[in-house]
Design a protein around this motif. Structure first.
Motif, PDB file in Angstrom:
ATOM      1  N   PRO A  83     -35.540   0.190  -8.135  1.00 49.12           N
ATOM      2  CA  PRO A  83     -36.353   0.983  -7.209  1.00 49.12           C
ATOM      3  C   PRO A  83     -36.170   0.562  -5.751  1.00 49.12           C
ATOM      4  N   ALA A  84     -35.900  -0.719  -5.534  1.00 49.84           N
ATOM      5  CA  ALA A  84     -35.697  -1.199  -4.168  1.00 49.84           C
ATOM      6  C   ALA A  84     -34.288  -0.917  -3.653  1.00 49.84           C
ATOM      7  N   SER A  85     -33.310  -0.831  -4.580  1.00 54.27           N
ATOM      8  CA  SER A  85     -31.914  -0.559  -4.210  1.00 54.27           C
ATOM      9  C   SER A  85     -31.376   0.565  -5.102  1.00 54.27           C
ATOM     10  N   PRO A  86     -31.768   1.806  -4.831  1.00 53.01           N
ATOM     11  CA  PRO A  86     -31.400   2.906  -5.724  1.00 53.01           C
ATOM     12  C   PRO A  86     -30.038   3.543  -5.427  1.00 53.01           C
ATOM     13  N   TRP A  87     -29.324   3.023  -4.426  1.00 54.08           N
ATOM     14  CA  TRP A  87     -28.065   3.633  -4.020  1.00 54.08           C
ATOM     15  C   TRP A  87     -26.888   2.938  -4.705  1.00 54.08           C
ATOM     16  N   SER A  88     -25.945   3.733  -5.203  1.00 53.93           N
ATOM     17  CA  SER A  88     -24.757   3.173  -5.840  1.00 53.93           C
ATOM     18  C   SER A  88     -23.598   4.144  -5.645  1.00 53.93           C
ATOM     19  N   LEU A  89     -22.455   3.794  -6.236  1.00 59.07           N
ATOM     20  CA  LEU A  89     -21.281   4.661  -6.157  1.00 59.07           C
ATOM     21  C   LEU A  89     -21.441   5.909  -7.012  1.00 59.07           C
ATOM     22  N   SER A  90     -22.486   5.972  -7.796  1.00 65.19           N
ATOM     23  CA  SER A  90     -22.747   7.118  -8.663  1.00 65.19           C
ATOM     24  C   SER A  90     -23.268   8.304  -7.856  1.00 65.19           C
ATOM     25  N   PRO A  91     -22.587   9.451  -7.867  1.00 65.88           N
ATOM     26  CA  PRO A  91     -23.107  10.633  -7.168  1.00 65.88           C
ATOM     27  C   PRO A  91     -24.469  11.071  -7.697  1.00 65.88           C
ATOM     28  N   ALA A  92     -24.672  10.943  -9.000  1.00 68.06           N
ATOM     29  CA  ALA A  92     -25.960  11.324  -9.582  1.00 68.06           C
ATOM     30  C   ALA A  92     -27.073  10.421  -9.062  1.00 68.06           C
ATOM     31  N   ALA A  93     -26.812   9.114  -8.963  1.00 65.60           N
ATOM     32  CA  ALA A  93     -27.809   8.187  -8.438  1.00 65.60           C
ATOM     33  C   ALA A  93     -28.110   8.498  -6.979  1.00 65.60           C
ATOM     34  N   LEU A  94     -27.088   8.844  -6.205  1.00 67.58           N
ATOM     35  CA  LEU A  94     -27.303   9.165  -4.793  1.00 67.58           C
ATOM     36  C   LEU A  94     -28.144  10.430  -4.641  1.00 67.58           C
ATOM     37  N   ARG A  95     -27.988  11.374  -5.537  1.00 73.83           N
ATOM     38  CA  ARG A  95     -28.817  12.588  -5.486  1.00 73.83           C
ATOM     39  C   ARG A  95     -30.283  12.268  -5.770  1.00 73.83           C
ATOM     40  N   ARG A  96     -30.513  11.315  -6.651  1.00 72.69           N
ATOM     41  CA  ARG A  96     -31.892  10.969  -7.005  1.00 72.69           C
ATOM     42  C   ARG A  96     -32.535  10.054  -5.971  1.00 72.69           C
ATOM     43  N   ALA A  97     -31.713   9.257  -5.294  1.00 72.97           N
ATOM     44  CA  ALA A  97     -32.241   8.252  -4.373  1.00 72.97           C
ATOM     45  C   ALA A  97     -32.783   8.889  -3.101  1.00 72.97           C
ATOM     46  N   PRO A  98     -33.742   8.244  -2.475  1.00 67.07           N
ATOM     47  CA  PRO A  98     -34.213   8.752  -1.185  1.00 67.07           C
ATOM     48  C   PRO A  98     -33.099   8.663  -0.148  1.00 67.07           C
ATOM     49  N   SER A  99     -33.108   9.577   0.786  1.00 65.43           N
ATOM     50  CA  SER A  99     -32.101   9.558   1.836  1.00 65.43           C
ATOM     51  C   SER A  99     -32.291   8.326   2.717  1.00 65.43           C
ATOM     52  N   THR A 100     -31.171   7.744   3.123  1.00 65.94           N
ATOM     53  CA  THR A 100     -31.201   6.607   4.038  1.00 65.94           C
ATOM     54  C   THR A 100     -30.272   6.909   5.205  1.00 65.94           C
ATOM     55  N   PRO A 101     -30.611   6.512   6.414  1.00 69.03           N
ATOM     56  CA  PRO A 101     -29.778   6.881   7.559  1.00 69.03           C
ATOM     57  C   PRO A 101     -28.368   6.293   7.522  1.00 69.03           C
ATOM     58  N   ARG A 102     -28.246   5.069   6.986  1.00 68.43           N
ATOM     59  CA  ARG A 102     -26.960   4.368   7.014  1.00 68.43           C
ATOM     60  C   ARG A 102     -26.759   3.662   5.677  1.00 68.43           C
ATOM     61  N   LEU A 103     -25.551   3.832   5.114  1.00 68.78           N
ATOM     62  CA  LEU A 103     -25.261   3.280   3.789  1.00 68.78           C
ATOM     63  C   LEU A 103     -23.847   2.716   3.760  1.00 68.78           C
ATOM     64  N   VAL A 104     -23.719   1.476   3.308  1.00 69.05           N
ATOM     65  CA  VAL A 104     -22.403   0.883   3.058  1.00 69.05           C
ATOM     66  C   VAL A 104     -22.039   1.161   1.612  1.00 69.05           C
ATOM     67  N   LEU A 105     -20.863   1.773   1.401  1.00 66.93           N
ATOM     68  CA  LEU A 105     -20.454   2.194   0.057  1.00 66.93           C
ATOM     69  C   LEU A 105     -19.141   1.505  -0.306  1.00 66.93           C
ATOM     70  N   PRO A 106     -19.218   0.339  -0.960  1.00 69.61           N
ATOM     71  CA  PRO A 106     -17.997  -0.377  -1.325  1.00 69.61           C
ATOM     72  C   PRO A 106     -17.267   0.309  -2.481  1.00 69.61           C
ATOM     73  N   SER A 107     -15.953   0.252  -2.423  1.00 71.73           N
ATOM     74  CA  SER A 107     -15.123   0.796  -3.498  1.00 71.73           C
ATOM     75  C   SER A 107     -13.725   0.238  -3.307  1.00 71.73           C
ATOM     76  N   PRO A 108     -13.100  -0.277  -4.387  1.00 70.13           N
ATOM     77  CA  PRO A 108     -11.759  -0.856  -4.242  1.00 70.13           C
ATOM     78  C   PRO A 108     -10.665   0.193  -4.086  1.00 70.13           C
ATOM     79  N   ASN A 109     -11.002   1.455  -4.271  1.00 73.01           N
ATOM     80  CA  ASN A 109      -9.989   2.511  -4.195  1.00 73.01           C
ATOM     81  C   ASN A 109     -10.178   3.352  -2.936  1.00 73.01           C
ATOM     82  N   GLY A 110     -10.964   4.409  -3.016  1.00 71.85           N
ATOM     83  CA  GLY A 110     -11.118   5.311  -1.881  1.00 71.85           C
ATOM     84  C   GLY A 110     -11.687   4.647  -0.648  1.00 71.85           C
ATOM     85  N   SER A 111     -12.694   3.800  -0.829  1.00 72.80           N
ATOM     86  CA  SER A 111     -13.309   3.138   0.312  1.00 72.80           C
ATOM     87  C   SER A 111     -12.326   2.184   0.983  1.00 72.80           C
ATOM     88  N   ALA A 112     -11.556   1.463   0.188  1.00 69.81           N
ATOM     89  CA  ALA A 112     -10.576   0.541   0.743  1.00 69.81           C
ATOM     90  C   ALA A 112      -9.519   1.287   1.550  1.00 69.81           C
TER      91      ALA A 112
END
Length: 250
Positions: A83-112
């Protein structure tokens, strides 16, 4: 090393993975990163809600420091949301999570790839925004030999770290190239034309992705919703562009 790998003379070029991006980036005006499962799909979902997304290559202690330095929330692993950290690389989780102004999204593929691209313009593309991205590229004059665009399919990783070409990324890149080719006819490299053909030659992209290795992996791990969201073809007009280190809507 000679420059045979640059696909020079063509306005629309196609390559795979971080190495392909690093090779093409200095020679193109725009780089389109395609990581359908799930980085660039997640970027579109987050940007739709007004979030600025900072790409980061590693999910380790340095990511937390990077997030703090940028006054941003840090996306966690798919199975580590709380509940305190609801954001992840999952698109479904991001849809459920509250909007945040700024998000760091780590990923070894596309993000890198996005974080290290170094191209003048970097765009996040996927199946959800393929037509929107292609139309924006054409409107900006990209896709001709004078202003070439490199479309990069991120791919996945084998356990030994080597690149595993991923069907979903071939389709995502192919969808963008297919639409762009309608506006930049005759400027496709053979590699880009082959990616376009892979998309045109598939009757049901959503079914194919769901039944692919990557799709089955996510479904078996309980994340079939992520695959469903990633295959929502052309459902958004968002074109996330990397600006001052973060993806935001054009």
């Amino acid at each position: 090393m000679t420059d045979w790998y640059l696909q020079r003379g063509y306005g629309v070029r196609f390559e795979w993975g971080p190495t392909g991006a690093q090779r093409l980036a200095p020679d193109v005006a725009c780089l389109v990163v395609v990581d359908v499962l799930s980085f660039t799909t997640s970027v579109t979902v987050a940007v739709e809600s007004g979030t600025r997304v900072f790409p980061y290559a590693w999910r380790d202690d340095t990511a937390l420091t990077f997030a703090r330095d940028h006054a941003a929330e840090l996306a966690v692993g798919r199975r580590k949301t709380t509940p305190a950290s609801p954001w992840s690389l999952s698109p479904a989780a991001l849809r459920r999570a509250p909007s945040t102004p700024r998000l760091v999204l780590p990923s070894p593929n596309g993000s890198a790839i996005a974080a290290a691209a170094g191209a003048a313009t970097v765009v996040a593309g996927c199946l959800r925004n393929a037509t929107a991205v292609a139309r924006w590229l054409a409107s900006q004059g990209y896709g001709v030999p004078e202003r070439p665009v490199g479309v990069i399919a991120a791919g996945e990783r084998w356990p030994d770290g080597s690149l595993r070409p991923a069907l979903e990324d071939a389709y995502g890149a192919g969808a963008i190239i297919a639409e762009l080719s309608e506006r930049c006819s005759g400027f496709l490299s053979p590699e880009a034309a082959a990616a376009r053909s892979s998309f045109y030659g598939t009757d049901d992209v959503a079914e194919a992705v769901a039944d692919s290795s990557s799709g089955r992996e996510l479904a078996q791990d309980g994340f079939a919703d992520d695959v469903a969201i990633a295959t929502e073809l052309d459902t958004t007009s968002v074109v996330p562009i990397l600006t001052d280190g973060a993806f935001r809507s054009r």
